[in-house]
Design an enzyme around this catalytic site. Structure first.
Site: not given
Length: 323
Positions: A45, A112, A235, A238, A264, A266-267
């Site tokens: 990603n 998975y 966060l 936030e 995805g 965070g990616d």
């Protein structure tokens, strides 16, 4: 042994790409008859996101000599990734992941099928033809060291060699506790890898587990003490927090009216941070970009379909909107 290629490029990433099957309808996976096939994998990603922004990205991995592996290679090359370090393995299959159709912004259930996958056989040998002295940056996550001992050795090798070669290094712990033999081994390994990185990017809950510290500020201090130059902490809605040796700050999150799929996010945030770093931007601007891209990603189905190209990113940054 082949001689290393010395052509210059921007970023090397490595890990496991998987064929993702997203349910076409809501409900438990055992009741779903139809799926759409897409790509999955935190490392891919980020690679795709950076490629869409115009960076020259190389991908190091293994896929099976099967139809899912062929599908993944075509998809990654169509996204502009340089797959010269992608090996086809005729002894082991490509990893798979099945994902429920999410409802009302809830985290979707995923299953998975990756035990014994081709990528789990990654080893230091797979990096012998990589010339890190020709790259600018290495992006790593905590997933490759979780999938096998040999992939763990590869992770330590690449980060060590990248440091010797003078590359900048970003590291996202990306915790996958079920893949590790124990929590203690996970914590020890990921903190040792983080100590090799310039930029460490945990989520708040991840940072608490890995360091035993409670606040974002204290988590960041822990990783700065280990050798990081900058620590960026996600966060959630936030926003995000950063700390370096001489500055710190919090950047508010980007509002999202309709969360479709949280996978995805965070990616996407990592794409924003790494791209901004490579673009030479300051940390508050980098965090704003990461927040924007993460917010855009949660508004689509799929793990990377919301990642913008450079023109789209420019429009987002001008408007301050993730749409």
């Amino acid at each position: 042994m082949p001689s290393p290629d010395t052509a210059t490029f921007d970023v090397l990433t490595f890990g496991e790409a998987m064929a993702l099957f997203v349910a076409d309808e809501t409900g438990p996976l055992d009741r779903v008859a139809q799926f759409h096939r897409r790509t999955a994998g935190a490392d891919t990603n980020v690679a795709i996101g950076l490629s869409r922004l115009g960076f020259d990205v190389r991908w190091l991995s293994r896929i099976g000599a099967d139809h899912n592996g062929a599908f993944l290679q075509r998809a990654l090359e169509a996204e502009g990734l340089d797959c010269r370090h992608l090996k086809r393995d005729d002894q082991h299959p490509t990893g798979l992941v099945f994902k429920e159709r999410a409802l009302d912004g809830a985290d979707p259930h995923v299953e998975y099928v990756r035990c014994g996958s081709a990528a789990s056989y990654l080893s230091i040998e797979d990096s012998h033809d990589v010339s890190l002295t020709s790259a600018r940056h290495l992006h790593a996550t905590g997933i490759p060291p979780a999938i096998s001992a040999s992939a763990r050795e590869l992770s330590f090798h690449l980060l060590s060699e990248a440091r010797k070669a003078g590359l900048s290094i970003s590291f996202d712990p990306n915790l996958r506790p079920t893949l590790w033999p124990s929590e203690a081994i996970m914590i020890e390994t990921l903190n040792a890898l983080a100590a090799q990185a310039d930029i460490v990017m945990p989520g708040l809950a991840e940072g608490r587990l890995l360091t035993g510290r409670d606040t974002a500020r204290d988590i960041a201090a822990d990783y700065l003490d280990r050798g990081a130059r900058a620590v960026v902490i996600k966060l959630g809605p936030e926003g995000s927090y950063f700390r370096t040796a001489d500055a710190e700050g919090t950047v508010a999150g980007t509002p999202v009216a309709n969360v479709v799929d949280t996978v995805g996010a965070g990616d996407g945030f990592a794409v924003g941070i790494v791209s901004a770093y490579l673009d030479g931007l300051d940390w508050p601007t980098a965090l704003h970009r990461g927040n924007l891209i993460g917010a855009r990603q949660v508004q689509v189905i799929g793990d990377m379909e919301g990642l913008p190209n450079r023109a789209e990113l420019t429009d987002m940054e001008r408007s301050g909107s993730a749409l």
